[in-house]
Scaffold this active site. Structure first.
Site, mmCIF file in Angstrom:
data_model
loop_
_atom_site.group_PDB
_atom_site.id
_atom_site.type_symbol
_atom_site.label_atom_id
_atom_site.label_comp_id
_atom_site.label_asym_id
_atom_site.label_seq_id
_atom_site.Cartn_x
_atom_site.Cartn_y
_atom_site.Cartn_z
ATOM 1 N N ASP A 99 17.985 2.225 -50.030
ATOM 2 C CA ASP A 99 16.711 2.709 -50.573
ATOM 3 C C ASP A 99 16.071 3.632 -49.553
ATOM 4 O O ASP A 99 16.095 3.349 -48.346
ATOM 5 C CB ASP A 99 15.777 1.530 -50.879
ATOM 6 N N ASP A 109 17.485 3.851 -59.098
ATOM 7 C CA ASP A 109 16.300 3.156 -59.609
ATOM 8 C C ASP A 109 15.468 4.080 -60.494
ATOM 9 O O ASP A 109 14.907 3.648 -61.505
ATOM 10 C CB ASP A 109 15.431 2.646 -58.452
#
Length: 158
Positions: free
Chosen positions: A118, A134
């Site tokens: 991330d 995402d």
């Protein structure tokens, strides 16, 4: 949507996701956050990776989440296979391709790395750090909800 086109789009989206994660790991890991828009948006590598799901839920359950990601991917592909036969379902099909790409992109990370990379961070609202896969899942889910909520039952054929 034609199945061959959906396959090409899915592969392209997964490649984009994996390339952005590779670049993030290469240039952001161990570095301070890179501010794109000061105090609003940053590239910020999540050190140690995300071993959980959305918002850090089920942290440390990488194996279970890997299985769930793969099952979700297969269910989405099955739904796509079923609804893509009807031309009036093209937008639903498009959303499912994006969802599948997001699920598969994060599955790749969990399976091969043991965590999800991330690196996107909205500092202004202190939103949890996330990635391109995402974005695929979230944006397509929102569009899917809107499509279903505002369409007549006969417009979405099974």
């Amino acid at each position: 949507m034609k199945k061959w086109l959906a396959g090409i789009i899915l592969v392209f989206l997964v490649i984009i996701d994996q390339v952005t994660k590779y670049i993030a790991k290469l240039y952001l890991e161990g570095q301070d956050a890179f501010s794109v828009f000061p105090n609003i948006f940053e590239f910020c590598y999540l050190e140690g990776g995300n071993t959980g799901a959305a918002f850090g839920l089920f942290r440390g359950n990488t194996f279970l989440l890997s299985i769930i990601s793969l099952v979700v991917f297969l269910v989405i592909v099955g739904c796509f296979w079923h609804i893509s036969k009807k031309p009036q379902n093209k937008w639903l099909s498009f959303c499912l391709v994006f969802m599948a790409a997001g699920a598969f992109g994060n599955w790749i990370d969990r399976f091969f790395r043991g965590y999800v990379i991330d690196f996107l961070y909205f500092k202004l609202i202190d939103f949890p750090i996330f990635n391109v896969a995402d974005c695929y899942v979230t944006i397509s889910a929102i569009i899917l909800i809107v499509l279903v909520a505002f369409s007549k039952e006969e417009e979405i054929e099974k």
